[in-house]
Write a protein that holds these residues in place. Structure first.
Motif, PDB file in Angstrom:
ATOM      1  N   THR A 598       0.978  -1.342  -0.225  1.00  0.00           N
ATOM      2  CA  THR A 598      -0.033  -0.040   0.115  1.00  0.00           C
ATOM      3  C   THR A 598       0.903   1.104   0.011  1.00  0.00           C
ATOM      4  N   ARG A 599       0.828   2.049  -1.186  1.00  0.00           N
ATOM      5  CA  ARG A 599       1.624   3.184  -1.214  1.00  0.00           C
ATOM      6  C   ARG A 599       1.330   4.163  -0.121  1.00  0.00           C
ATOM      7  N   ARG A 600       2.029   5.007   0.048  1.00  0.00           N
ATOM      8  CA  ARG A 600       2.012   6.171   1.457  1.00  0.00           C
ATOM      9  C   ARG A 600       3.035   7.232   1.194  1.00  0.00           C
ATOM     10  N   THR A 601       2.827   8.036   2.059  1.00  0.00           N
ATOM     11  CA  THR A 601       3.516   9.371   1.820  1.00  0.00           C
ATOM     12  C   THR A 601       4.975   9.174   2.523  1.00  0.00           C
ATOM     13  N   ILE A 602       6.030   9.438   2.055  1.00  0.00           N
ATOM     14  CA  ILE A 602       7.236   8.917   2.585  1.00  0.00           C
ATOM     15  C   ILE A 602       8.022  10.365   2.827  1.00  0.00           C
ATOM     16  N   SER A 603       8.627  10.347   3.928  1.00  0.00           N
ATOM     17  CA  SER A 603       9.376  11.721   4.375  1.00  0.00           C
ATOM     18  C   SER A 603      10.569  11.585   3.806  1.00  0.00           C
ATOM     19  N   ASP A 604      11.498  12.946   3.615  1.00  0.00           N
ATOM     20  CA  ASP A 604      12.833  12.862   3.111  1.00  0.00           C
ATOM     21  C   ASP A 604      13.799  12.263   4.179  1.00  0.00           C
ATOM     22  N   GLU A 605      13.310  12.389   5.284  1.00  0.00           N
ATOM     23  CA  GLU A 605      14.326  12.229   6.449  1.00  0.00           C
ATOM     24  C   GLU A 605      14.276  10.311   6.187  1.00  0.00           C
ATOM     25  N   GLU A 606      13.082   9.650   5.894  1.00  0.00           N
ATOM     26  CA  GLU A 606      13.123   8.228   5.773  1.00  0.00           C
ATOM     27  C   GLU A 606      13.740   8.022   4.771  1.00  0.00           C
ATOM     28  N   ILE A 607      13.574   8.560   3.623  1.00  0.00           N
ATOM     29  CA  ILE A 607      14.606   8.322   2.386  1.00  0.00           C
ATOM     30  C   ILE A 607      15.842   8.241   2.637  1.00  0.00           C
ATOM     31  N   VAL A 608      16.297   9.414   3.407  1.00  0.00           N
ATOM     32  CA  VAL A 608      17.909   9.436   3.660  1.00  0.00           C
ATOM     33  C   VAL A 608      18.408   8.331   4.468  1.00  0.00           C
ATOM     34  N   ASP A 609      17.708   8.209   5.728  1.00  0.00           N
ATOM     35  CA  ASP A 609      17.898   6.996   6.564  1.00  0.00           C
ATOM     36  C   ASP A 609      17.817   5.815   6.254  1.00  0.00           C
ATOM     37  N   ARG A 610      17.019   5.398   5.268  1.00  0.00           N
ATOM     38  CA  ARG A 610      17.094   4.073   4.671  1.00  0.00           C
ATOM     39  C   ARG A 610      18.162   3.770   3.831  1.00  0.00           C
ATOM     40  N   CYS A 611      18.455   4.816   2.954  1.00  0.00           N
ATOM     41  CA  CYS A 611      19.578   4.636   1.973  1.00  0.00           C
ATOM     42  C   CYS A 611      20.955   4.472   2.954  1.00  0.00           C
ATOM     43  N   ILE A 612      20.969   5.668   3.610  1.00  0.00           N
ATOM     44  CA  ILE A 612      22.531   6.039   4.175  1.00  0.00           C
ATOM     45  C   ILE A 612      22.551   4.731   5.199  1.00  0.00           C
ATOM     46  N   LEU A 613      21.547   4.501   6.120  1.00  0.00           N
ATOM     47  CA  LEU A 613      21.916   3.658   7.205  1.00  0.00           C
ATOM     48  C   LEU A 613      21.971   2.381   6.718  1.00  0.00           C
ATOM     49  N   SER A 614      21.517   2.017   5.462  1.00  0.00           N
ATOM     50  CA  SER A 614      21.689   0.449   4.965  1.00  0.00           C
ATOM     51  C   SER A 614      23.225   0.200   4.718  1.00  0.00           C
ATOM     52  N   LEU A 615      24.114   1.319   4.137  1.00  0.00           N
ATOM     53  CA  LEU A 615      25.119   1.546   3.946  1.00  0.00           C
ATOM     54  C   LEU A 615      26.217   1.339   5.443  1.00  0.00           C
ATOM     55  N   VAL A 616      25.592   1.914   6.454  1.00  0.00           N
ATOM     56  CA  VAL A 616      26.305   1.866   7.570  1.00  0.00           C
ATOM     57  C   VAL A 616      26.262   0.433   8.119  1.00  0.00           C
ATOM     58  N   ASN A 617      25.281  -0.266   8.065  1.00  0.00           N
ATOM     59  CA  ASN A 617      24.746  -1.526   8.801  1.00  0.00           C
ATOM     60  C   ASN A 617      25.471  -2.639   8.020  1.00  0.00           C
ATOM     61  N   GLU A 618      25.587  -2.403   6.602  1.00  0.00           N
ATOM     62  CA  GLU A 618      26.599  -3.357   5.879  1.00  0.00           C
ATOM     63  C   GLU A 618      27.967  -3.068   5.958  1.00  0.00           C
ATOM     64  N   GLY A 619      28.237  -1.812   6.307  1.00  0.00           N
ATOM     65  CA  GLY A 619      29.740  -1.498   6.476  1.00  0.00           C
ATOM     66  C   GLY A 619      30.152  -2.246   7.685  1.00  0.00           C
ATOM     67  N   ALA A 620      29.284  -2.198   8.896  1.00  0.00           N
ATOM     68  CA  ALA A 620      29.565  -2.705  10.147  1.00  0.00           C
ATOM     69  C   ALA A 620      29.722  -4.257   9.847  1.00  0.00           C
ATOM     70  N   ARG A 621      29.018  -4.968   9.153  1.00  0.00           N
ATOM     71  CA  ARG A 621      29.045  -6.381   8.950  1.00  0.00           C
ATOM     72  C   ARG A 621      30.476  -6.519   8.257  1.00  0.00           C
ATOM     73  N   LEU A 622      30.918  -5.540   7.277  1.00  0.00           N
ATOM     74  CA  LEU A 622      32.242  -5.738   6.461  1.00  0.00           C
ATOM     75  C   LEU A 622      33.244  -5.639   7.541  1.00  0.00           C
ATOM     76  N   LEU A 623      33.025  -4.788   8.390  1.00  0.00           N
ATOM     77  CA  LEU A 623      34.280  -4.654   9.474  1.00  0.00           C
ATOM     78  C   LEU A 623      34.490  -5.840  10.373  1.00  0.00           C
ATOM     79  N   GLU A 624      33.241  -6.443  10.827  1.00  0.00           N
ATOM     80  CA  GLU A 624      33.329  -7.447  11.646  1.00  0.00           C
ATOM     81  C   GLU A 624      33.744  -8.686  11.227  1.00  0.00           C
ATOM     82  N   ASP A 625      33.502  -8.942   9.555  1.00  0.00           N
ATOM     83  CA  ASP A 625      34.028 -10.053   8.690  1.00  0.00           C
ATOM     84  C   ASP A 625      35.486  -9.897   8.382  1.00  0.00           C
ATOM     85  N   ARG A 626      35.971  -8.597   8.631  1.00  0.00           N
ATOM     86  CA  ARG A 626      37.449  -8.260   8.389  1.00  0.00           C
ATOM     87  C   ARG A 626      37.604  -8.232   6.737  1.00  0.00           C
TER      88      ARG A 626
END
Ligand code: 3HC
Ligand code: NAI
Length: 701
Positions: A598-626
């Motif tokens: 169901t489509r909804r109104t999405i805030s710019d803040e959500e857009i930024v956080d979802r795109c950028i924090l997905s980078l951060v979370n994966e980055g943390a995994r890459l660090l942990e896996d060396r």
């Protein structure tokens, strides 16, 4: 040997700064200069003073490692004062680079001479600050507002000949390394003989002709446009304006106040992090630190497509021999034409001169005969992204390459250990993942495979420096550091579209965050078919079933992006401006319905956080896996390969600055609203957040 020494040569006192590697103006240097200036002034046999630096460069600025710490006395203003107020003439003798505080000290001297190869600049804005040792007040007094604006706002150094032309240096010195001290003594002798009085720039007026208000307004507008979101250039313009409107002392006080505010800003911390992160990335892991790099000057490149040609140009630009291999006569002709056309273009743009154009052309050869690689020292494979094709090439290479040759693959995703396993020399194999266009993009991921020998890794880092790349070491995994993290970023952009955000909204939110372009613009530019074909090669379970619904449909309609005139956006003939397309909105709605979203109104803040924090979370995994050695390496990867805004320091620094506890909470929140498959905090992220630590703490441990 003391950091700052004074010795006499006839009636001239030579103050020499010796603080390797770059003569950064640390507390010891500041104190030493003041002591020696006072000593020289007190010495009745000295009639003039030369300020010179030993080693590879004149002073390269304030000691950045002192930033953010308690100030140590004496401060810069005291050194500047001691130099300018010296009653004996002081001549700065510049070689290498006079940067930041280094140039400011030179401006406090009464005269400046420079070796013709030197560069002079005030790069403070690149560190998020402004020149803070009265550079914004003295430089315009000497060279006028236009050049002062150009140098201070861009942060880019100028050459000594240009500085000479502008009056920034009084004399140019030609010749070898010894020529400068000799010329400085001769210059000082002449000053004494002529009885030339010290020229103190603080006592001069800024030359003005009535155009200053317009110049300042234009500089502000340009800085807003070209350096979106970056504060320091605007602040530097404020300080320059003070040089026009206030007496010297008041202008200098204003400059110091602005410097203090800039220094405390998150942007300056991020930019200083970027500076050191870039240099740390060049450090080899412990097991390779004592390895001796293998010598090289002949590069083999297999595949003369987009990447092969770009890599060849980067190597030719560094004076390396390049032998390229293509698969048949037609492909050979295409690659050959592409290389020569690019060299012509580089010449036409004035980036190389005619002699370099001829030399680089002569360093290049191309053939379809793999045996031509028998003498190559480093061979880089850049053929199609298919494991079987790569393996077959490496089997052949194993037969023709000489013993000790380094064999590299430019694969974007494939397993370098698997590629190495088909040869009898896996220790000589690694990944060299360039970014497109490879002669322009600064990033190089150096992929250390399981069996890569330490000296092979060390050689790759030397190659990177030689061809002017910023190298980051990664280990083997799907997509290494950069592309592995990009998957999440693009996935979120695809999902956000389906959930209700328009492509324009997504791209604008990411541009407003500071990227030069949004994710969907980028996909259109790269061509959507590349990702489409890649996804077919890997298990579907890697991907979110909904993220690429719209993109897959568009590719199947032959809407592949800019190259087909339409993709997520539409394009008018001959124009690359992305235009919204109602047809895509309709397809998106249909796909959302099929997916039960169901489509909804999405805030710019959500857009930024979802795109950028997905980078951060994966980055943390890459660090942990060396896969990545340091969080700062991930930052460098994103700053130089993916357009992450430098003034935010990179994704890991950005997350640390926001607080890892807050980042963790936000990820958990998305877990509740859009699902935990992608939105579960990485264990390392959770651990650091619980301990109240940052990724910077993790790097330091
Ligand atoms: N302070 C402290 N350390 C510095 C430094 C500085 N200003 N400049 C360089 N270094 C360190 C680097 O971190 C590096 O350390 P490492 O070997 O431990 O990694 C080492 O010196 C060598 O530096 P590079 O690897 O960068 O050497 P290059 O030869 O490639 O480049 C350079 C030399 C062009 C001088 C480059 O180092 C550079 O651009 N330095 C920074 C210049 C700068 O920004 N100056 C302004 C400082 S701010 C200021 O002056 C404020 C003032 O207005 C009050
Ligand atoms: P491309 O399709 O432009 O070029 C590949 C070239 O290899 C073609 O010219 C082809 O004729 C040649 N080739 C194929 N088989 C050959 C063989 N057996 N012997 C000699 N030449 C052969 O592909 P592109 O984009 O240059 O990509 C090459 C590699 O670089 C791939 O592994 C890709 O994943 C990787 N890469 C691509 C990037 C990009 O943005 N295009 C970025 C980073 C890596």
């Amino acid at each position: 040997m003391s950091t700052v020494s004074l010795h006499k040569q006839g009636r001239i006192g030579v103050i020499a700064v010796d603080h390797p590697p770059v003569n950064a103006i640390s507390q010891a240097v500041r104190e030493g200069i003041i002591t020696q200036i006072n000593a020289a002034n007190a010495d009745g046999h000295i009639a003039a003073i030369v300020l010179i630096a030993k080693g590879r460069t004149f002073m390269a600025g304030a000691d950045i490692t002192e930033f953010g710490k308690a100030p140590k006395s004496p401060g810069f203003p005291q050194v500047i004062n001691a130099l300018e107020q010296s009653h004996k003439p002081v001549i700065a003798a510049i070689h290498g680079t006079a940067l930041g505080g280094g140039l400011e000290l030179a401006l406090a001297c009464h005269f400046r001479i420079a070796h013709e190869g030197a560069k002079l600049g005030l790069p403070e804005v690149t560190l998020g600050i402004i020149p803070g040792a009265q550079g914004t007040q003295r430089l315009p007094r000497l060279v006028g507002l236009p050049l002062a604006l150009e140098m201070i706002v861009s942060g880019k150094p100028i050459t000594a000949p240009k500085a000479h032309q502008a009056g920034l240096v009084d004399d140019l010195v030609k010749g070898d390394a010894d020529a400068l001290p000799r010329a400085a003594i001769a210059y000082a002798d002449k000053i004494i003989t002529d009885g030339t009085a010290p020229r103190r720039l603080s006592q001069m007026e800024v030359p003005q002709n009535g155009s200053e208000a317009d110049l300042l307004a234009k500089a502000r507008a340009d800085a807003t446009r070209k350096m979106r979101g970056v504060l320091a250039p605007q602040k530097a313009i404020d300080a320059l304006e003070a040089a026009l409107t206030l007496p010297f002392e008041d202008g200098a006080a204003k400059e110091r106040a602005i410097l203090g505010a800039c220094m405390a800003s998150p942007q300056s911390k991020a930019l200083q992090h970027a500076f050191f992160a870039e240099r740390k990335a060049a450090r080899l892991p412990k097991h390779a630190q004592n390895a001796t790099p293998r010598p090289f000057n002949q590069i083999g490149i297999i595949g003369g497509g987009t990447m092969g040609c770009g890599i060849a140009l980067a190597c030719l630009g560094a004076g390396l021999y390049v032998t390229m291999i293509e698969r048949d006569a037609d492909a050979l002709k295409r690659a050959q034409n592409s290389i020569h056309k690019s060299l012509d273009e580089i010449l036409a743009r004035g980036r190389i001169d005619k002699a370099a154009h001829t030399t680089q052309g002569a360093l290049f050869s191309i053939t379809t005969d793999m045996a031509a690689l028998s003498e190559a020292d480093i061979i880089i494979e850049a053929v199609f992204e298919k494991m079987e094709v790569k393996k077959s090439i490496f089997r052949d290479l194993d037969k023709v390459a000489k013993k000790g040759a380094i064999l590299a693959t430019n694969t974007s995703y494939l397993n370098v250990d698997d590629i190495a396993s088909v040869t009898g020399r896996p220790a000589d194999i690694l990944g060299l993942h360039f970014f497109s266009p490879a002669n322009i993009m600064k990033l190089l991921e150096v992929v250390e495979a399981k069996k890569t020998a330490p000296d092979v890794l060390a050689t790759a880092m030397v190659l990177a420096k030689k061809i002017r790349k910023i190298a980051v070491i990664a280990r083997v995994c799907h997509g290494f550091i950069g592309n592995r993290m990009l998957e999440g970023y693009l996935r979120e952009a695809g999902l956000l579209m389906l959930e209700g955000a328009t492509p324009q909204q997504i791209d604008k939110a990411i541009r407003d965050f500071g990227y030069p372009m949004g994710p969907l613009q980028m996909i259109d530019m790269a061509g959507m078919d590349i990702g489409y074909m890649l996804r077919k090669q890997f298990p579907a379970s890697r991907f979110d079933p909904n993220a690429y619904r719209v993109m897959n449909r568009l590719v199947e309609m032959d809407r592949k992006g800019q190259k087909t005139g339409a993709g997520i956006y539409r394009y008018e003939a001959g124009n690359r401006t992305p235009l919204p397309d109602p047809a895509v909105d309709k397809i998106t709605e249909e796909e959302a319905q099929k997916a039960g979203i169901t489509r909804r109104t999405i805030s710019d803040e959500e857009i930024v956080d979802r795109c950028i924090l997905s980078l951060v979370n994966e980055g943390a995994r890459l660090l942990e896996d060396r896969i990545a050695m340091r969080a700062s390496d991930i930052d460098v990867t994103y700053l130089y390969g993916y357009g992450f805004p430098r003034w935010r320091g990179g994704p890991m620094f950005y997350a640390s600055q926001r607080g890892l506890d807050k980042i963790c909470d936000r990820i958990k929140q998305f877990g509740e609203t859009v699902g935990t498959r992608w939105w579960t905090p990485a264990p390392l992220l959770q651990k650091l957040a619980q301990e109240g630590k940052t990724f910077t703490d993790f790097d330091a441990e």
